[in-house]
Design an enzyme around this catalytic site. Structure first.
Site, PDB file in Angstrom:
ATOM      1  CG  HIS A   1      44.906  37.017  45.435  1.00 42.61           C
ATOM      2  ND1 HIS A   1      45.921  37.574  44.681  1.00 42.61           N
ATOM      3  CD2 HIS A   1      44.845  37.745  46.579  1.00 42.61           C
ATOM      4  CE1 HIS A   1      46.434  38.590  45.343  1.00 42.61           C
ATOM      5  NE2 HIS A   1      45.812  38.719  46.495  1.00 42.61           N
TER       6      HIS A   1
ATOM      7  CG  LEU B   1      42.667  38.890  41.878  1.00 43.69           C
ATOM      8  CD1 LEU B   1      41.352  38.198  41.540  1.00 43.69           C
ATOM      9  CD2 LEU B   1      42.797  39.122  43.372  1.00 43.69           C
TER      10      LEU B   1
ATOM     11  CB  SER C   1      49.910  41.862  44.178  1.00 50.22           C
ATOM     12  OG  SER C   1      48.786  41.037  44.393  1.00 50.22           O
ATOM     13  NE  ARG C   2      53.510  46.014  48.487  1.00 48.05           N
ATOM     14  CZ  ARG C   2      52.451  45.809  49.246  1.00 48.05           C
ATOM     15  NH1 ARG C   2      52.052  44.562  49.472  1.00 48.05           N
ATOM     16  NH2 ARG C   2      51.773  46.822  49.778  1.00 48.05           N
TER      17      ARG C   2
ATOM     18  CD  GLU D   1      48.534  28.745  57.188  1.00 38.61           C
ATOM     19  OE1 GLU D   1      49.601  28.229  56.769  1.00 38.61           O
ATOM     20  OE2 GLU D   1      47.747  28.149  57.946  1.00 38.61           O
TER      21      GLU D   1
ATOM     22  CG  MET E   1      44.298  45.456  49.001  1.00 34.88           C
ATOM     23  SD  MET E   1      45.366  46.745  49.689  1.00 34.88           S
ATOM     24  CE  MET E   1      46.980  46.016  49.465  1.00 34.88           C
TER      25      MET E   1
ATOM     26  CG  LEU F   1      52.583  32.587  44.222  1.00 33.68           C
ATOM     27  CD1 LEU F   1      51.358  32.082  43.455  1.00 33.68           C
ATOM     28  CD2 LEU F   1      53.746  32.813  43.257  1.00 33.68           C
TER      29      LEU F   1
END
Length: 282
Positions: A39, A35, A188-189, A150, A32, A186
């Protein structure tokens, strides 16, 4: 040079037809956007095992059950393209929302069982949105292999079940969770955390790993989870939505002799954090 951005589905399908005609394998990394190194590790895995690599970037509205969370989700397309540039991505597919979900779109894919607890119990409709968009993206990209982290353990089990049940010709490749130096998974939020919150967030993985260690050492599960809950609250992390030990594949009750998983979701600074760790039951 940034990764080539492809928007129209017809253009992507033309590229895919050319690759397939030459017998080239296609690896897909669904994202989404926003990155990070997690990612990028998926992209590297795809690059190492596939002839062609497509990264998809689509903020899927149907997997958000919170409109505020959807509105706040970071959108950094140009930065993402620059991050992908040195990795040899063949296409960054950024479809328009109306191409993914036309106004008359009426099909929803729902996977039962593995989606019921944990995220499914707290985010109604979330996994229907995930299952639907993943199926669409597999069809759009002609994926031979798809790479998933995972960190989103329940999502990974959903996708595995989806591919198995629908007989989709896609190999699902799980990739290890990537963590910051202090152990935080890690996400994105994470960029929405305050500086203080980011420091406190390190208690989440630390507490999770300690609970897993105690369970593996023979402590009663209920006792280890209660101590972990207290530890999170003492660190200023909460409310805790769930902290549960589950079967690693079915996400049902854990069984001796089968891989288990300890999973958590908790709030910090108005940001919902999730994590999980493997547990060996003896």
């Amino acid at each position: 040079m940034n990764a080539p951005i492809v928007r129209p589905l017809a253009e992507l399908r033309s590229m895919v037809r050319g690759w397939k005609s030459r017998g080239e394998t296609i690896g897909v990394v669904p994202t989404m956007g926003a990155l990070h190194e997690g990612h990028l590790s998926l992209v590297r895995a795809a690059r190492a095992s596939c002839d062609r690599v497509i990264v998809t970037l689509f903020v899927n509205p149907r997997q958000f059950n919170n409109t505020e969370d959807y509105a706040k989700y970071p959108r950094t397309e140009h930065t993402d393209a620059a991050l992908l540039a040195p990795l040899g991505v063949d296409a960054l597919f950024v479809p328009d929302g109306d191409e993914v979900y036309p106004p008359d779109h009426a099909t929803v894919i729902s996977v039962s069982g593995v989606t019921a607890p944990l995220e499914g119990a707290h985010r109604p409709g979330h996994f229907d949105g995930v299952a639907t968009v993943v199926t669409l993206l597999f069809n759009m990209t002609g994926a031979d292999r798809a790479f998933f982290g995972e960190k989103d353990w329940q999502q990974l089990q959903l996708v595995r079940r989806l591919v198995q049940d629908l007989k989709l010709p896609v190999e699902i490749v799980p990739c290890p969770c990537v963590r910051a130096e202090d152990g935080l998974a890690l996400s994105s939020r994470n960029q929405r955390l305050t500086a203080e919150g980011r420091t406190r967030a390190a208690a989440l993985p630390r507490t999770l790993f300690e609970a897993a260690r105690r369970i593996e050492a023979g402590a009663p599960t209920a006792e280890a989870l209660a101590a972990a809950q207290e530890g999170l609250e003492a660190a200023g992390i909460g409310p805790v939505e769930y902290l549960e030990l589950r079967d690693g594949e079915t996400l049902g009750e854990p069984q001796l002799g089968r891989p288990a998983r300890l999973l958590v979701a908790a709030w910090l600074d108005g940001v919902r954090l999730i994590d999980n760790v493997a547990v060996t039951l003896r």
